[in-house]
Each structure stands twice: as structure tokens, then as C-alpha cells.
Design a protein around this motif. Structure first.
Motif, short mmCIF file in Angstrom:
data_model
loop_
_atom_site.label_atom_id
_atom_site.label_comp_id
_atom_site.label_asym_id
_atom_site.label_seq_id
_atom_site.Cartn_x
_atom_site.Cartn_y
_atom_site.Cartn_z
N THR A 16 0.83 -1.21 0.00
CA THR A 16 0.00 0.00 0.00
C THR A 16 0.87 1.26 0.00
N ALA A 17 1.97 1.23 0.73
CA ALA A 17 2.87 2.38 0.76
C ALA A 17 3.57 2.55 -0.59
N VAL A 18 3.98 1.44 -1.17
CA VAL A 18 4.66 1.49 -2.47
C VAL A 18 3.71 2.04 -3.53
N SER A 19 2.46 1.59 -3.53
CA SER A 19 1.51 2.08 -4.54
C SER A 19 1.18 3.56 -4.32
N SER A 20 1.13 3.98 -3.08
CA SER A 20 0.87 5.39 -2.78
C SER A 20 2.03 6.26 -3.26
N ILE A 21 3.24 5.83 -2.98
CA ILE A 21 4.42 6.58 -3.41
C ILE A 21 4.49 6.61 -4.93
N ALA A 22 4.21 5.46 -5.57
CA ALA A 22 4.26 5.39 -7.03
C ALA A 22 3.21 6.31 -7.66
N THR A 23 2.03 6.38 -7.06
CA THR A 23 0.99 7.27 -7.57
C THR A 23 1.43 8.72 -7.50
N ARG A 24 2.05 9.08 -6.40
CA ARG A 24 2.53 10.46 -6.25
C ARG A 24 3.66 10.77 -7.22
N LEU A 25 4.58 9.83 -7.40
CA LEU A 25 5.71 10.06 -8.31
C LEU A 25 5.27 10.12 -9.77
N THR A 26 4.32 9.26 -10.15
CA THR A 26 3.83 9.33 -11.53
C THR A 26 3.09 10.64 -11.76
N GLY A 27 2.34 11.10 -10.77
CA GLY A 27 1.65 12.39 -10.90
C GLY A 27 2.64 13.53 -11.04
N LEU A 28 3.69 13.48 -10.27
CA LEU A 28 4.72 14.51 -10.34
C LEU A 28 5.42 14.50 -11.70
N ALA A 29 5.77 13.32 -12.16
CA ALA A 29 6.45 13.19 -13.46
C ALA A 29 5.56 13.66 -14.60
N SER A 101 -4.09 -2.44 -4.37
CA SER A 101 -2.73 -2.04 -4.77
C SER A 101 -2.12 -3.09 -5.70
N ILE A 102 -2.31 -4.34 -5.37
CA ILE A 102 -1.82 -5.43 -6.24
C ILE A 102 -2.52 -5.37 -7.59
N LEU A 103 -3.83 -5.14 -7.56
CA LEU A 103 -4.60 -5.03 -8.80
C LEU A 103 -4.13 -3.83 -9.63
N LEU A 104 -3.84 -2.75 -8.96
CA LEU A 104 -3.36 -1.54 -9.63
C LEU A 104 -2.05 -1.82 -10.37
N PHE A 105 -1.11 -2.46 -9.71
CA PHE A 105 0.15 -2.82 -10.36
C PHE A 105 -0.08 -3.86 -11.46
N GLY A 106 -0.95 -4.82 -11.18
CA GLY A 106 -1.19 -5.90 -12.14
C GLY A 106 -1.88 -5.45 -13.41
N LEU A 107 -2.74 -4.46 -13.33
CA LEU A 107 -3.46 -3.98 -14.52
C LEU A 107 -2.65 -2.98 -15.34
N THR A 108 -1.68 -2.35 -14.74
CA THR A 108 -0.94 -1.30 -15.44
C THR A 108 -0.22 -1.83 -16.67
N LEU A 109 0.49 -2.91 -16.55
CA LEU A 109 1.27 -3.42 -17.69
C LEU A 109 0.38 -3.87 -18.85
N PRO A 110 -0.63 -4.72 -18.63
CA PRO A 110 -1.44 -5.12 -19.78
C PRO A 110 -2.21 -3.95 -20.41
N LEU A 111 -2.70 -3.03 -19.61
CA LEU A 111 -3.41 -1.88 -20.17
C LEU A 111 -2.46 -0.94 -20.91
N THR A 112 -1.21 -0.86 -20.47
CA THR A 112 -0.22 -0.07 -21.18
C THR A 112 0.04 -0.68 -22.56
N PHE A 113 0.23 -2.01 -22.60
CA PHE A 113 0.45 -2.68 -23.89
C PHE A 113 -0.76 -2.54 -24.80
N LEU A 114 -1.95 -2.67 -24.24
CA LEU A 114 -3.17 -2.51 -25.03
C LEU A 114 -3.28 -1.09 -25.57
N SER A 115 -2.99 -0.12 -24.74
CA SER A 115 -3.04 1.29 -25.17
C SER A 115 -2.04 1.55 -26.28
N GLU A 116 -0.85 0.97 -26.16
CA GLU A 116 0.19 1.20 -27.17
C GLU A 116 -0.24 0.61 -28.51
#
Length: 122
Positions: A16-29, A101-116
Motif C-alpha cells: 500500500t505504501a509502495v503504490s501510494s508513493i508510485a501514484t505520487r511520483l507518476t503524478g509529479l512526473a 494495490s496489487i490489482l493496480l500494479f497488475g493492470l498497469t502493464l497489460p493496459l499499457t500494452f493494449l493502449s500502445e
């Protein structure tokens, strides 16, 4: 790592902490990218950027796409998760948040490939 508290070096961050930090960093980037590109467009530099992009070979274009899509997909999914929590606050318990949080990480990669796959490279 002398200046960091000793417990930080041995502490394992929960998902949960890792996903929270990642959300903030992606928003910043993403904010930095959009503000930076918007500023360049304001000063009429978008023609230069587009021309340089068009010169790139397909692998480089795909690398740029993935670099932009992955944080965008992740941050968007994180935002949707927060909207769900706002609507259904009872979902905010430790187990449900860890699963999301696990679902969030798990869906990111396939949805990124689908979007691409939806991008048309010229």
C-alpha cells in the motif's frame, strides 16, 4: 545512507505504501512533462519537437510511447481507485487496500500494452 534513520534500511514497505508513493511520483512526473511540453508549445517550439520525433525509428517511438503511457495508465487507475474510495469508504480497510494495490500494479502493464497497440505510428 548515514543520514537516514537505521530502521528505514531494514523496513519492508507494504504494498500500500509502495503504490501510494508510485501514484505520487507518476503524478509529479506527468505534471512536469505536461507543463514542460506546454511551455515549449507556448513558445512555438512544438514544430521542432514534432519534426525530431518524426525522424525517429519505430523502436524509439515505441519506447517514448511506453515511457509516457505506463505512468499515465498507472496514475489514472490510481485516481479511479480514489474515486471508488470516495464513493464507498467502507472499502478502505487494510486488506482491501492491499488487494487494490496489487490489482493496480497488475493492470498497469497489460493496459499499457493494449493502449500502445491503439497508437498509429506514421
Amino acid at each position: 545512507m548515514k543520514n537516514i534513520s537505521p530502521h528505514v534500511q531494514i523496513y519492508k514497505f507494504p504494498i500500500t505504501a509502495v503504490s501510494s508513493i508510485a501514484t505520487r511520483l507518476t503524478g509529479l512526473a506527468l505534471t512536469g512533462l505536461f507543463v514542460g511540453f506546454g511551455t515549449l508549445c507556448h513558445f512555438k517550439k512544438e514544430d521542432i519537437i514534432v519534426k525530431e520525433y518524426e525522424k525517429l525509428s519505430l523502436p524509439y517511438k515505441k519506447a517514448i510511447s511506453y515511457t509516457l503511457l505506463a505512468p499515465t495508465v498507472y496514475h489514472t487507475l490510481g485516481g479511479v481507485r480514489h474515486f471508488v474510495w470516495d464513493k464507498y469508504p467502507k472499502l478502505l480497510d487494510n486488506k482491501a487496500v492491499a488487494k487494490s494495490s496489487i490489482l493496480l500494479f497488475g493492470l498497469t502493464l497489460p493496459l499499457t500494452f493494449l493502449s500502445e497497440k491503439l497508437i498509429k505510428y506514421g
